[in-house]
Design a protein around this motif. Structure first.
Motif, PDB file in Angstrom:
ATOM      1  N   ARG A 226       2.193   2.216  -3.413  1.00 21.81           N
ATOM      2  CA  ARG A 226       1.182   3.048  -4.035  1.00 21.81           C
ATOM      3  C   ARG A 226       1.122   4.206  -3.615  1.00 21.81           C
ATOM      4  O   ARG A 226       0.690   4.636  -4.252  1.00 21.81           O
ATOM      5  CB  ARG A 226      -0.250   2.185  -4.022  1.00 21.81           C
ATOM      6  CG  ARG A 226      -0.743   0.866  -4.544  1.00 21.81           C
ATOM      7  CD  ARG A 226      -1.504   0.372  -4.976  1.00 21.81           C
ATOM      8  NE  ARG A 226      -2.162  -0.070  -3.186  1.00 21.81           N
ATOM      9  CZ  ARG A 226      -1.788  -0.978  -3.262  1.00 21.81           C
ATOM     10  NH1 ARG A 226      -1.561  -2.192  -3.122  1.00 21.81           N
ATOM     11  NH2 ARG A 226      -2.778  -1.632  -1.556  1.00 21.81           N
ATOM     12  N   LEU A 227       1.235   4.193  -2.743  1.00 19.87           N
ATOM     13  CA  LEU A 227       0.891   5.793  -2.223  1.00 19.87           C
ATOM     14  C   LEU A 227       2.186   6.675  -2.014  1.00 19.87           C
ATOM     15  O   LEU A 227       2.040   7.808  -2.393  1.00 19.87           O
ATOM     16  CB  LEU A 227       0.543   5.715  -0.585  1.00 19.87           C
ATOM     17  CG  LEU A 227      -0.489   5.798   0.252  1.00 19.87           C
ATOM     18  CD1 LEU A 227      -0.167   5.537   1.765  1.00 19.87           C
ATOM     19  CD2 LEU A 227      -1.730   6.496   0.187  1.00 19.87           C
TER      20      LEU A 227
ATOM     21  N   ILE B 112      -3.485   9.993   2.814  1.00 14.44           N
ATOM     22  CA  ILE B 112      -3.928   8.250   3.717  1.00 14.44           C
ATOM     23  C   ILE B 112      -5.613   8.509   3.938  1.00 14.44           C
ATOM     24  O   ILE B 112      -5.812   6.929   3.691  1.00 14.44           O
ATOM     25  CB  ILE B 112      -2.532   8.435   4.695  1.00 14.44           C
ATOM     26  CG1 ILE B 112      -1.537   8.229   4.737  1.00 14.44           C
ATOM     27  CG2 ILE B 112      -3.300   7.721   6.096  1.00 14.44           C
ATOM     28  CD1 ILE B 112      -0.665   9.096   5.600  1.00 14.44           C
TER      29      ILE B 112
ATOM     30  N   LEU C  93      -8.022   6.276   1.900  1.00 18.69           N
ATOM     31  CA  LEU C  93      -7.111   4.744   1.781  1.00 18.69           C
ATOM     32  C   LEU C  93      -9.345   4.307   1.437  1.00 18.69           C
ATOM     33  O   LEU C  93      -9.720   4.788   2.359  1.00 18.69           O
ATOM     34  CB  LEU C  93      -6.378   4.622   2.506  1.00 18.69           C
ATOM     35  CG  LEU C  93      -4.661   4.923   2.482  1.00 18.69           C
ATOM     36  CD1 LEU C  93      -4.430   4.930   3.390  1.00 18.69           C
ATOM     37  CD2 LEU C  93      -4.522   4.354   0.639  1.00 18.69           C
ATOM     38  N   ASP C  94      -8.834   3.432   1.279  1.00 16.97           N
ATOM     39  CA  ASP C  94      -9.986   2.439   1.387  1.00 16.97           C
ATOM     40  C   ASP C  94     -10.289   1.511   2.666  1.00 16.97           C
ATOM     41  O   ASP C  94     -11.464   1.930   3.273  1.00 16.97           O
ATOM     42  CB  ASP C  94     -10.329   1.148   0.293  1.00 16.97           C
ATOM     43  CG  ASP C  94     -10.451   1.337  -1.065  1.00 16.97           C
ATOM     44  OD1 ASP C  94     -11.473   2.610  -1.448  1.00 16.97           O
ATOM     45  OD2 ASP C  94     -10.349   1.035  -1.859  1.00 16.97           O
ATOM     46  N   ARG C  95      -9.564   1.906   3.120  1.00 20.20           N
ATOM     47  CA  ARG C  95      -8.907   1.393   4.467  1.00 20.20           C
ATOM     48  C   ARG C  95      -8.030   2.089   4.854  1.00 20.20           C
ATOM     49  O   ARG C  95      -7.079   2.273   5.252  1.00 20.20           O
ATOM     50  CB  ARG C  95      -8.832  -0.511   4.699  1.00 20.20           C
ATOM     51  CG  ARG C  95      -8.525  -0.995   6.212  1.00 20.20           C
ATOM     52  CD  ARG C  95      -8.696  -2.384   6.425  1.00 20.20           C
ATOM     53  NE  ARG C  95      -8.255  -2.988   7.840  1.00 20.20           N
ATOM     54  CZ  ARG C  95      -9.322  -2.478   8.319  1.00 20.20           C
ATOM     55  NH1 ARG C  95     -10.684  -2.148   8.246  1.00 20.20           N
ATOM     56  NH2 ARG C  95      -8.525  -2.996  10.301  1.00 20.20           N
ATOM     57  N   ARG C  96      -8.228   2.227   6.799  1.00 17.19           N
ATOM     58  CA  ARG C  96      -7.381   3.446   6.760  1.00 17.19           C
ATOM     59  C   ARG C  96      -6.005   2.260   8.086  1.00 17.19           C
ATOM     60  O   ARG C  96      -6.752   1.413   7.445  1.00 17.19           O
ATOM     61  CB  ARG C  96      -7.806   4.301   8.391  1.00 17.19           C
ATOM     62  CG  ARG C  96      -8.685   5.079   7.776  1.00 17.19           C
ATOM     63  CD  ARG C  96      -8.119   6.522   7.029  1.00 17.19           C
ATOM     64  NE  ARG C  96      -9.043   7.238   6.593  1.00 17.19           N
ATOM     65  CZ  ARG C  96     -10.482   7.721   7.272  1.00 17.19           C
ATOM     66  NH1 ARG C  96      -9.686   8.110   8.845  1.00 17.19           N
ATOM     67  NH2 ARG C  96     -10.597   8.890   7.182  1.00 17.19           N
TER      68      ARG C  96
ATOM     69  N   TYR D 204       1.615   6.839   6.952  1.00 15.12           N
ATOM     70  CA  TYR D 204       1.228   5.540   7.300  1.00 15.12           C
ATOM     71  C   TYR D 204       1.991   4.178   7.350  1.00 15.12           C
ATOM     72  O   TYR D 204       1.292   3.424   8.376  1.00 15.12           O
ATOM     73  CB  TYR D 204       1.054   5.726   5.584  1.00 15.12           C
ATOM     74  CG  TYR D 204       0.608   3.526   5.160  1.00 15.12           C
ATOM     75  CD1 TYR D 204      -1.217   3.901   5.939  1.00 15.12           C
ATOM     76  CD2 TYR D 204       1.287   2.460   4.572  1.00 15.12           C
ATOM     77  CE1 TYR D 204      -2.275   2.389   5.484  1.00 15.12           C
ATOM     78  CE2 TYR D 204       0.558   1.045   4.706  1.00 15.12           C
ATOM     79  CZ  TYR D 204      -1.513   1.483   4.877  1.00 15.12           C
ATOM     80  OH  TYR D 204      -1.237   0.253   4.309  1.00 15.12           O
TER      81      TYR D 204
ATOM     82  N   GLN E 298       0.985   8.094  -6.374  1.00 18.33           N
ATOM     83  CA  GLN E 298       0.456   8.850  -5.797  1.00 18.33           C
ATOM     84  C   GLN E 298       0.514   9.995  -5.409  1.00 18.33           C
ATOM     85  O   GLN E 298       0.185  11.136  -6.131  1.00 18.33           O
ATOM     86  CB  GLN E 298      -1.127   7.848  -5.436  1.00 18.33           C
ATOM     87  CG  GLN E 298      -2.056   9.007  -4.842  1.00 18.33           C
ATOM     88  CD  GLN E 298      -3.684   8.649  -3.634  1.00 18.33           C
ATOM     89  OE1 GLN E 298      -2.920   7.369  -3.186  1.00 18.33           O
ATOM     90  NE2 GLN E 298      -4.460   9.027  -3.770  1.00 18.33           N
TER      91      GLN E 298
ATOM     92  N   THR F  17       0.709  -1.113  -0.098  1.00 22.04           N
ATOM     93  CA  THR F  17       0.051  -0.187  -0.069  1.00 22.04           C
ATOM     94  C   THR F  17       1.023   1.457  -0.113  1.00 22.04           C
ATOM     95  O   THR F  17       0.611   2.258  -0.820  1.00 22.04           O
ATOM     96  CB  THR F  17      -0.635   0.117   1.341  1.00 22.04           C
ATOM     97  OG1 THR F  17      -1.691  -1.015   1.340  1.00 22.04           O
ATOM     98  CG2 THR F  17      -1.543   1.368   1.166  1.00 22.04           C
TER      99      THR F  17
END
Length: 464
Positions: free
Chosen positions: A34-35, A302, A305-308, A445, A38, A31
């Motif tokens: 990807r962050l 952050i 995100l779909d899930r924190r 993160y 982004q 993740t």
């Protein structure tokens, strides 16, 4: 930035009990990858910095713009999607700058470009100037030898990537006036604590030892320091220094805090931030609008995100760092009982140069997690270092036992702009700002998602 870039290490107590190794799960690392991509492509940090420096501009602590900056920060956190936004009061003495002027008088009459040092009193003095090459030379002067004169310390600060030249330069500002008073001086001038050669004087705080009567104290722009030194080489030189500045009661500002709530450990926090105030000469873009923008953007990304991550991400825009770390000290006192719930703390307060180094105070049991964070930062050009320390405003809570991280920015040119009228948005490289945002996003993160801690624990009480 008051020391802004002074790098120091705090010894944290070793935990009494054994710990399981802290680790970064593979899914979290993926993740973060990807962050990172982004964040490099995202313009949030630039948009936040442009907004702050344009809509608020310079934000001298205690000024009308201080209040506008607090309102701006609260609104910006909400706009960026933070779950919770609040303020905490920070009270401090209020110093004001109204006007400043200096000139050589006599046969070589001419103006000098100066700025009052923060904390200087107002007043007008006219006297012969005595030059000293550095602070040590002033300290060596005989008591009373400067009676009725203006002391001038002509120390040239050294340029360094890590900002290490600022320590000796800032001591000329902080210690020089009191030293000059002890020798009988009625006024104080110094070559600005900076590395540029522009006609842009650098302000910053000075302090006067208890029991002394403060004297008007100011910094000369580098070319004006050169000019004054040349005039003194020709013979006795008189200068008139007129400052309309000074203390004016107390003011209560606010630390502005935004949170992205953690998914499974919301009571534990990873804290990042910068300081909201700035000096009044520029618009506070590098010091420290950039730090506020970078950390606000990291929390925003952050939060998308779909899930924190497991832990809450807390971003703090600290009040009045410039005049004495007031926001950082107030935060540490307000949260002293929650040190162990601070997973790790980090602050961006060294401009907007590219981050090139990373280090933490984490103990051995967290070494594998630290190495994994370093691995995620490496594609950004960031290497592990054995240098660094907590930023200025997180220093007080680190002193109480919170683990810290250091993301070291390239400060080679930082002191060309620091505390000057030239600290403006156009000096910031958008690509470097995005790299900073990416680094803080990845770090925050992974720290928030780590399985295990980084060593935060209440520091042992010190004995008087």
């Amino acid at each position: 930035m008051r020391f802004a870039c002074l790098l120091f290490s705090l010894a944290l107590a070793a935990p009494a009990a054994a710990h399981n190794p802290t680790r970064i799960p593979d899914a979290a690392f993926d993740t973060a990858t990807r962050l990172r991509a982004q964040a490099l492509a995202d313009g949030t940090a630039w948009q936040v910095l442009e907004s702050l420096t344009t809509e608020v501009g310079p934000r001298l602590a205690g000024s009308e713009a201080d209040a506008r900056a607090v309102a701006w920060a609260k609104a910006k956190f909400v706009e960026l999607g933070y779950d919770k936004v609040w303020t905490e009061p920070v009270t401090f003495p209020k110093w004001e700058r109204r006007s400043e002027h200096a000139e050589v008088v006599g046969d070589q009459a001419q103006p000098l470009v100066v700025t009052a040092l923060g904390g200087s009193p107002g007043g007008t003095v006219e006297a012969e100037v005595v030059r000293f090459a550095d602070l040590a030379a002033l300290e060596a002067a005989a008591p009373g030898s400067l009676a009725g004169k203006i002391a001038f310390v002509d120390y040239r600060m050294a340029r360094a990537r890590d900002g290490s030249g600022y320590g000796p330069g800032s001591r000329v500002r902080s210690r020089g006036p009191s030293t000059a008073i002890g020798k009988g001086a009625i006024g104080y001038l110094m070559r600005s604590a900076g590395t540029d050669s522009h006609r842009m004087p650098h302000t910053g705080m000075t302090r006067f030892d208890e029991g002394l009567t403060p004297i008007p104290s100011a910094a000369l722009a580098a070319p004006d320091a050169d000019q004054l030194a040349r005039l003194l080489a020709l013979g006795p030189t008189r200068v008139r220094l007129a400052l309309d500045v000074g203390w004016n009661g107390e003011y209560t500002s606010q630390n502005v805090i935004g949170e992205m709530t953690g998914a499974s450990k919301p009571d534990e926090v990873v804290l990042i931030g910068g300081h909201l105030d700035s000096w009044d000469l520029g618009t506070g873009a590098i010091d420290d609008g950039a730090g506020v923008a970078v950390t606000m953007a990291a929390g925003h990304l952050i939060g998308l995100l779909d899930r924190r991550p497991a832990r809450t991400l807390r971003v703090v825009a600290f009040a009045n760092e410039e005049q004495g770390l007031h926001g950082g000290k107030a935060y540490a006192e307000a949260h002293a009982g929650a040190v162990a719930r601070h997973q790790i703390v980090a602050e961006s307060d060294f401009g907007a140069g590219r981050i090139y180094a990373f280090n933490t105070s984490a103990p051995d049991h967290a070494r594998a997690a630290v190495d994994r964070i370093a691995q995620a930062l490496a594609p950004l050009g960031i290497a592990t270092s054995d240098k660094g320390g907590p930023g200025p405003d997180v220093g007080p809570i680190a002193g109480k036992g919170a683990a810290w991280a250091w993301l070291g920015q390239d400060g080679t040119d930082y002191f060309d702009l620091h505390h000057t009228p030239d600290d403006t948005l156009d000096k910031v490289d958008p690509a470097a700002l995005a790299q900073n945002a990416a680094a803080y996003t990845v770090f925050a993160y992974l720290a928030a998602q780590a399985e295990g801690g980084f060593g935060s624990a209440p520091a042992p009480a010190t004995q008087d």
